[in-house]
Motif scaffolding. Structure first.
Motif, PDB file in Angstrom:
ATOM      1  N   THR A  54      -5.161   2.555   6.324  1.00 52.91           N
ATOM      2  CA  THR A  54      -5.476   1.408   5.948  1.00 52.91           C
ATOM      3  C   THR A  54      -5.252   0.309   7.115  1.00 52.91           C
ATOM      4  O   THR A  54      -4.202  -0.059   7.511  1.00 52.91           O
ATOM      5  N   SER A  55      -6.182  -0.148   7.356  1.00 58.35           N
ATOM      6  CA  SER A  55      -6.615  -1.282   8.638  1.00 58.35           C
ATOM      7  C   SER A  55      -6.037  -2.760   7.849  1.00 58.35           C
ATOM      8  O   SER A  55      -6.872  -2.744   6.817  1.00 58.35           O
ATOM      9  N   LEU A  56      -5.624  -3.407   8.634  1.00 51.62           N
ATOM     10  CA  LEU A  56      -5.382  -4.658   8.055  1.00 51.62           C
ATOM     11  C   LEU A  56      -6.152  -5.772   9.122  1.00 51.62           C
ATOM     12  O   LEU A  56      -6.129  -5.479  10.385  1.00 51.62           O
ATOM     13  N   CYS A  57      -6.333  -6.909   8.624  1.00 53.70           N
ATOM     14  CA  CYS A  57      -7.053  -7.959   9.480  1.00 53.70           C
ATOM     15  C   CYS A  57      -6.586  -9.275   9.101  1.00 53.70           C
ATOM     16  O   CYS A  57      -6.658  -9.529   7.735  1.00 53.70           O
ATOM     17  N   PHE A  99       0.759  -0.953  -0.112  1.00 52.89           N
ATOM     18  CA  PHE A  99       0.013  -0.053  -0.021  1.00 52.89           C
ATOM     19  C   PHE A  99       0.925   1.418   0.062  1.00 52.89           C
ATOM     20  O   PHE A  99       2.007   1.156   0.681  1.00 52.89           O
ATOM     21  N   GLY A 100       0.351   2.468  -0.635  1.00 46.88           N
ATOM     22  CA  GLY A 100       1.264   3.441  -0.620  1.00 46.88           C
ATOM     23  C   GLY A 100       0.193   4.503  -1.140  1.00 46.88           C
ATOM     24  O   GLY A 100      -0.993   4.487  -1.516  1.00 46.88           O
TER      25      GLY A 100
END
Length: 79
Positions: free
Chosen positions: A35-38, A22-23
């Protein structure tokens, strides 16, 4: 900025990516933009075992279909 629900990135592909990057080219002038990650493997492991068994016994499967738009396939929710 707009909210994006947690999801399995490109899981509809026969070979989804093993890595994602991501960027951004320009910093947002408003709040947000993170940007949340799961890890959905962990989410599944953390579910109550009775609930996991219920999903398996009832063969619950959620499927998302992407319609063809014009001459290209779209994978964008807003398209």
């Amino acid at each position: 900025n707009y909210p994006i629900a947690q999801h399995l990135e490109m899981s509809f592909l026969k070979a989804p990516p093993r890595e994602l990057y991501f960027g951004c080219l320009k910093e947002s002038s408003s709040k947000g933009g993170e940007t949340s990650l799961c890890d959905f493997r962990k989410v599944y492991r953390d579910l109550d075992p009775d609930l996991r068994r219920k999903f398996q016994d009832k063969k619950i499967l959620y499927r998302r279909q992407h319609g063809k738009v014009g001459e290209r396939w779209t994978f964008d929710v807003g398209a």
